[in-house]
Design an enzyme around this catalytic site. Structure first.
Site, PDB file in Angstrom:
ATOM      1  N   THR A  19     -63.996  22.500 -64.773  1.00  0.00           N
ATOM      2  CA  THR A  19     -63.373  23.142 -65.597  1.00  0.00           C
ATOM      3  C   THR A  19     -63.562  24.432 -65.694  1.00  0.00           C
ATOM      4  O   THR A  19     -64.820  24.747 -66.818  1.00  0.00           O
ATOM      5  CB  THR A  19     -63.087  22.659 -66.695  1.00  0.00           C
ATOM      6  OG1 THR A  19     -64.360  21.792 -67.362  1.00  0.00           O
ATOM      7  CG2 THR A  19     -61.821  21.170 -66.849  1.00  0.00           C
ATOM      8  N   GLU A  44     -68.865  14.784 -72.276  1.00  0.00           N
ATOM      9  CA  GLU A  44     -70.278  13.637 -71.422  1.00  0.00           C
ATOM     10  C   GLU A  44     -71.117  15.064 -72.454  1.00  0.00           C
ATOM     11  O   GLU A  44     -70.790  16.088 -72.547  1.00  0.00           O
ATOM     12  CB  GLU A  44     -69.998  14.128 -69.563  1.00  0.00           C
ATOM     13  CG  GLU A  44     -71.745  13.785 -69.538  1.00  0.00           C
ATOM     14  CD  GLU A  44     -72.158  12.667 -70.486  1.00  0.00           C
ATOM     15  OE1 GLU A  44     -71.292  11.378 -70.483  1.00  0.00           O
ATOM     16  OE2 GLU A  44     -73.055  12.808 -70.652  1.00  0.00           O
ATOM     17  N   PHE A  49     -83.892  24.010 -78.724  1.00  0.00           N
ATOM     18  CA  PHE A  49     -82.701  25.717 -78.901  1.00  0.00           C
ATOM     19  C   PHE A  49     -83.685  26.123 -79.423  1.00  0.00           C
ATOM     20  O   PHE A  49     -82.515  27.381 -79.237  1.00  0.00           O
ATOM     21  CB  PHE A  49     -81.603  24.490 -78.977  1.00  0.00           C
ATOM     22  CG  PHE A  49     -81.051  24.509 -77.468  1.00  0.00           C
ATOM     23  CD1 PHE A  49     -80.255  24.636 -76.569  1.00  0.00           C
ATOM     24  CD2 PHE A  49     -80.778  22.528 -77.078  1.00  0.00           C
ATOM     25  CE1 PHE A  49     -79.786  23.990 -75.482  1.00  0.00           C
ATOM     26  CE2 PHE A  49     -80.793  22.004 -76.227  1.00  0.00           C
ATOM     27  CZ  PHE A  49     -79.820  22.439 -75.220  1.00  0.00           C
ATOM     28  N   GLY A  96     -78.200  30.268 -69.828  1.00  0.00           N
ATOM     29  CA  GLY A  96     -77.717  30.619 -69.137  1.00  0.00           C
ATOM     30  C   GLY A  96     -77.707  29.221 -67.872  1.00  0.00           C
ATOM     31  O   GLY A  96     -77.399  29.337 -66.519  1.00  0.00           O
ATOM     32  N   CYS A 144     -72.862  25.118 -68.532  1.00  0.00           N
ATOM     33  CA  CYS A 144     -72.322  24.887 -69.898  1.00  0.00           C
ATOM     34  C   CYS A 144     -71.756  25.916 -70.728  1.00  0.00           C
ATOM     35  O   CYS A 144     -71.072  26.286 -71.505  1.00  0.00           O
ATOM     36  CB  CYS A 144     -72.275  23.142 -70.666  1.00  0.00           C
ATOM     37  SG  CYS A 144     -72.342  21.968 -69.081  1.00  0.00           S
TER      38      CYS A 144
HETATM   39  N1  LIG Z   1     -73.118  19.961 -66.466  1.00  0.00           N
HETATM   40  C1  LIG Z   1     -73.753  19.824 -67.161  1.00  0.00           C
HETATM   41  O1  LIG Z   1     -74.968  19.683 -67.589  1.00  0.00           O
HETATM   42  C2  LIG Z   1     -72.585  19.110 -67.885  1.00  0.00           C
HETATM   43  C3  LIG Z   1     -72.185  18.348 -68.523  1.00  0.00           C
HETATM   44  C4  LIG Z   1     -71.748  18.324 -69.827  1.00  0.00           C
HETATM   45  C5  LIG Z   1     -69.872  18.110 -69.376  1.00  0.00           C
HETATM   46  N2  LIG Z   1     -70.037  19.298 -68.138  1.00  0.00           N
HETATM   47  C6  LIG Z   1     -68.723  18.733 -67.611  1.00  0.00           C
HETATM   48  O2  LIG Z   1     -68.296  17.971 -66.582  1.00  0.00           O
HETATM   49  C7  LIG Z   1     -67.776  18.270 -65.683  1.00  0.00           C
HETATM   50  C8  LIG Z   1     -67.892  18.710 -64.747  1.00  0.00           C
HETATM   51  O3  LIG Z   1     -69.199  19.271 -64.522  1.00  0.00           O
HETATM   52  P1  LIG Z   1     -69.559  19.497 -62.710  1.00  0.00           P
HETATM   53  O4  LIG Z   1     -70.864  20.122 -63.308  1.00  0.00           O
HETATM   54  O5  LIG Z   1     -70.812  18.370 -62.800  1.00  0.00           O
HETATM   55  O6  LIG Z   1     -69.116  20.204 -62.265  1.00  0.00           O
HETATM   56  P2  LIG Z   1     -69.143  20.068 -61.165  1.00  0.00           P
HETATM   57  O7  LIG Z   1     -68.495  20.861 -60.089  1.00  0.00           O
HETATM   58  O8  LIG Z   1     -70.795  20.564 -60.261  1.00  0.00           O
HETATM   59  O9  LIG Z   1     -68.275  19.378 -59.903  1.00  0.00           O
HETATM   60  C9  LIG Z   1     -67.494  19.196 -60.162  1.00  0.00           C
HETATM   61  C10 LIG Z   1     -67.072  18.143 -58.449  1.00  0.00           C
HETATM   62  O10 LIG Z   1     -65.997  17.378 -58.732  1.00  0.00           O
HETATM   63  C11 LIG Z   1     -64.754  17.547 -57.516  1.00  0.00           C
HETATM   64  N3  LIG Z   1     -64.316  17.505 -57.384  1.00  0.00           N
HETATM   65  C12 LIG Z   1     -63.161  18.804 -57.753  1.00  0.00           C
HETATM   66  N4  LIG Z   1     -61.308  17.933 -57.950  1.00  0.00           N
HETATM   67  C13 LIG Z   1     -61.724  16.784 -57.068  1.00  0.00           C
HETATM   68  C14 LIG Z   1     -60.915  16.027 -56.429  1.00  0.00           C
HETATM   69  N5  LIG Z   1     -59.555  16.392 -56.890  1.00  0.00           N
HETATM   70  N6  LIG Z   1     -60.961  14.739 -55.791  1.00  0.00           N
HETATM   71  C15 LIG Z   1     -62.492  14.675 -55.822  1.00  0.00           C
HETATM   72  N7  LIG Z   1     -63.754  15.841 -56.400  1.00  0.00           N
HETATM   73  C16 LIG Z   1     -63.412  16.301 -56.582  1.00  0.00           C
HETATM   74  C17 LIG Z   1     -65.658  18.541 -56.957  1.00  0.00           C
HETATM   75  O11 LIG Z   1     -65.954  18.680 -55.334  1.00  0.00           O
HETATM   76  C18 LIG Z   1     -67.195  19.116 -57.467  1.00  0.00           C
HETATM   77  O12 LIG Z   1     -68.173  18.268 -56.670  1.00  0.00           O
HETATM   78  C19 LIG Z   1     -67.276  19.752 -66.330  1.00  0.00           C
HETATM   79  O13 LIG Z   1     -65.735  19.903 -66.917  1.00  0.00           O
HETATM   80  C20 LIG Z   1     -68.704  20.412 -67.052  1.00  0.00           C
HETATM   81  O14 LIG Z   1     -67.648  21.496 -68.375  1.00  0.00           O
HETATM   82  C21 LIG Z   1     -71.198  19.185 -67.187  1.00  0.00           C
END
Ligand SMILES: NC(=O)c1ccc[n+]([C@@H]2O[C@H](COP(=O)([O-])OP(=O)(O)OC[C@H]3O[C@@H](n4cnc5c(N)ncnc54)[C@H](O)[C@@H]3O)[C@@H](O)[C@H]2O)c1
Length: 445
Positions: free
Chosen positions: A88, A147, A245, A253, A256
């Site tokens: 997102t 998450e 924190f 940076g 999230c």
């Molecule tokens: N990264 C973190 O530490 C963290 C922690 C808590 C919550 N979040 C939230 O979790 C969500 C995911 O975060 P992330 O960092 O893993 O994102 P990311 O961008 O690393 O991964 C998302 C993945 O989804 C895939 N994707 C998108 N549309 C798709 C579809 N239709 N079919 C199959 N795959 C698809 C993308 O190709 C990408 O690989 C976000 O909303 C983020 O805010 C992230």
């Protein structure tokens, strides 16, 4: 259970591995060929401690596999639950881009009513209700389950989360979630989807408050009589405050906190709700990376334009390859514009990638060659090699009188005090001499 996890980024792939460790039969769905290719070979597409080993094990034991198409995999053998962990990302105005979530939900809607749907992506309050209005048949089997993992300890956080927040519209969904999480023991908050969405933003915003407040405290702690490390250690020891924190430096940076604080700010602005605390947190954070250049200007004045600068580290955190909002992305281009030459040492990136990511810099294979002849040093990542280096020896490589700007407040202050350099941290860290013998820390009998 048969579980599909859609999106194999930091959340999805660590989740898929963790559900497989719980004993579920898991299929990771990923549309990006560059991420799917390594997964198909049992290799982790992102860096996370322990992930490679656990992923390979889960694939080997047949509990985890990966594919491109949710619908095809479901047609072969139906899933009990689809967990959605797609991105997102921030839009230009700061609001969350929900297009990936919408696309997956539309696809999932065609597979109903057979399965449960669990959305884990971070979405603005009200999103689940809006999406459920578009897909009403999903409502009785839908959960919003944010998450809270930390990159760097993601697998541990999946195994022992601080809490599980379940935003549900009907009772049976709670039973499904309890089966999905199996033996994980932690407090549960069962609530509405909108409260769960708000809880995720509030949690991240509060962590951001702690970082921006620490940076404000650092501005109050700049004289030799006050030591920012001691001040924050003393404050953080209070369990009502906590030390996590309370970190002055370049600001938040990671991928999230910048995007989620901006999204909540946009969400509030769209409803005419004032957010003075949140606004200040974001403003402090935006200014923080610029303080590197301010410190260099204060120390070098007009000589800055002729100065050669060594940058040590480009990642936000040593343990994560996630560069989405790393302060180096703004600090290094500013240095390239304002100084004579910039060399960068970043042990986790090859020189080609570094020079492509930061046009105009020279990538160096080791710390010593980066420092040779430099008038200024900027530390952007707390790599152990930087913290544990023999700075007495390395300082002789510098073109004096040199300046070290420690953007992460990670170098050892005692060692810095003895060097023939000007050491700049965020707030004063160099220990003041305690002259009164009654306050010295002599061992007690
Ligand atoms: N990264 C973190 O530490 C963290 C922690 C808590 C919550 N979040 C939230 O979790 C969500 C995911 O975060 P992330 O960092 O893993 O994102 P990311 O961008 O690393 O991964 C998302 C993945 O989804 C895939 N994707 C998108 N549309 C798709 C579809 N239709 N079919 C199959 N795959 C698809 C993308 O190709 C990408 O690989 C976000 O909303 C983020 O805010 C992230």
């Amino acid at each position: 259970m048969r579980v599909a996890v859609v999106g194999q980024g930091y959340v999805g792939v660590t989740g898929a591995v963790s559900f497989a460790r719980q004993g579920h039969q898991v299929c990771g769905i990923e549309q990006d060929a560059d991420r799917l290719r390594p997964l198909a070979l049992g290799r982790a597409p992102v860096e996370e401690p322990g992930l490679q080993q656990e992923l390979a094990l889960a694939v080997e034991t047949g509990r985890l596999r990966f594919t491109e198409s949710l619908a095809c995999a479901h047609a072969r053998q139906p899933f009990d639950v689809v967990v959605i962990a797609v991105g997102t990302p921030p839009q230009e105005d700061g609001s969350a881009d929900l297009s990936q979530v919408r696309t997956v939900l539309s696809e999932v809607a065609t597979l109903l009513p057979a399965l449960y749907v669990v959305l884990k992506s971070t979405v603005p309050p009200g999103t689940s209700e809006m999406l459920l209005a578009e897909h009403p048949t999903m409502r009785p089997r839908y959960a919003y389950n944010p998450e809270f993992l930390n990159q760097g300890s993601a697998l541990d956080d999946w195994a022992a989360p601080s809490r599980i927040v379940a935003g549900v519209c009907s009772e049976p969904v709670i039973g499904m979630l309890r089966e999905l999480y199996g033996l994980v023991a932690c407090p549960w908050v069962v609530t509405t989807p909108t409260s769960a969405e708000m809880a995720k933003y509030v949690s991240n915003t509060f962590l951001a408050v702690k970082i921006s407040f620490s940076n404000e405290v650092a501005r109050l702690c700049t004289t030799p009589e006050v030591n920012i490390d001691d001040v924050l250690c003393a404050a953080g020891a209070d369990p009502r405050i906590g030390s996590a924190f309370l970190q002055p430096g370049l600001g938040f940076g990671d991928s999230c906190l910048p995007k989620d604080t901006a999204a909540l700010q946009r969400w509030a602005a769209a409803r005419d709700i004032a957010t003075p605390v949140l606004d200040a947190v974001i403003a402090v954070n935006r200014a923080q990376p610029r303080r590197v250049l301010e410190a260099l200007r204060e120390e070098l004045g007009d000589e800055l334009a002729q100065a050669e600068v060594a940058v040590l580290g480009a990642r936000y955190e040593p343990w994560s390859d996630d560069m989405r909002a790393a302060p180096s992305l703004s600090v290094i281009p500013e240095l390239v514009t304002e100084t004579a030459a910039v060399r960068v040492w970043e042990p986790a990136m090859d020189s080609g990638r570094l020079e492509q990511l930061f046009p105009g810099v020279r990538a160096c294979p080791d710390m010593r060659s980066a420092l040779r002849g430099a008038r200024a040093v900027v530390v952007l990542t707390e790599w152990p090699q930087i913290i544990e280096a023999d700075w007495g020896g390395l300082a002789t490589e510098l073109a004096g009188p040199a300046v070290i700007v420690d953007g992460k407040n990670c170098l050892q202050p005692g060692q810095m005090a003895g060097l023939p350099v000007t050491y700049r941290s965020t707030g004063n860290r160099v220990p003041a001499h305690i002259s009164d013998s009654s306050t010295s820390s002599a061992p007690t009998p």
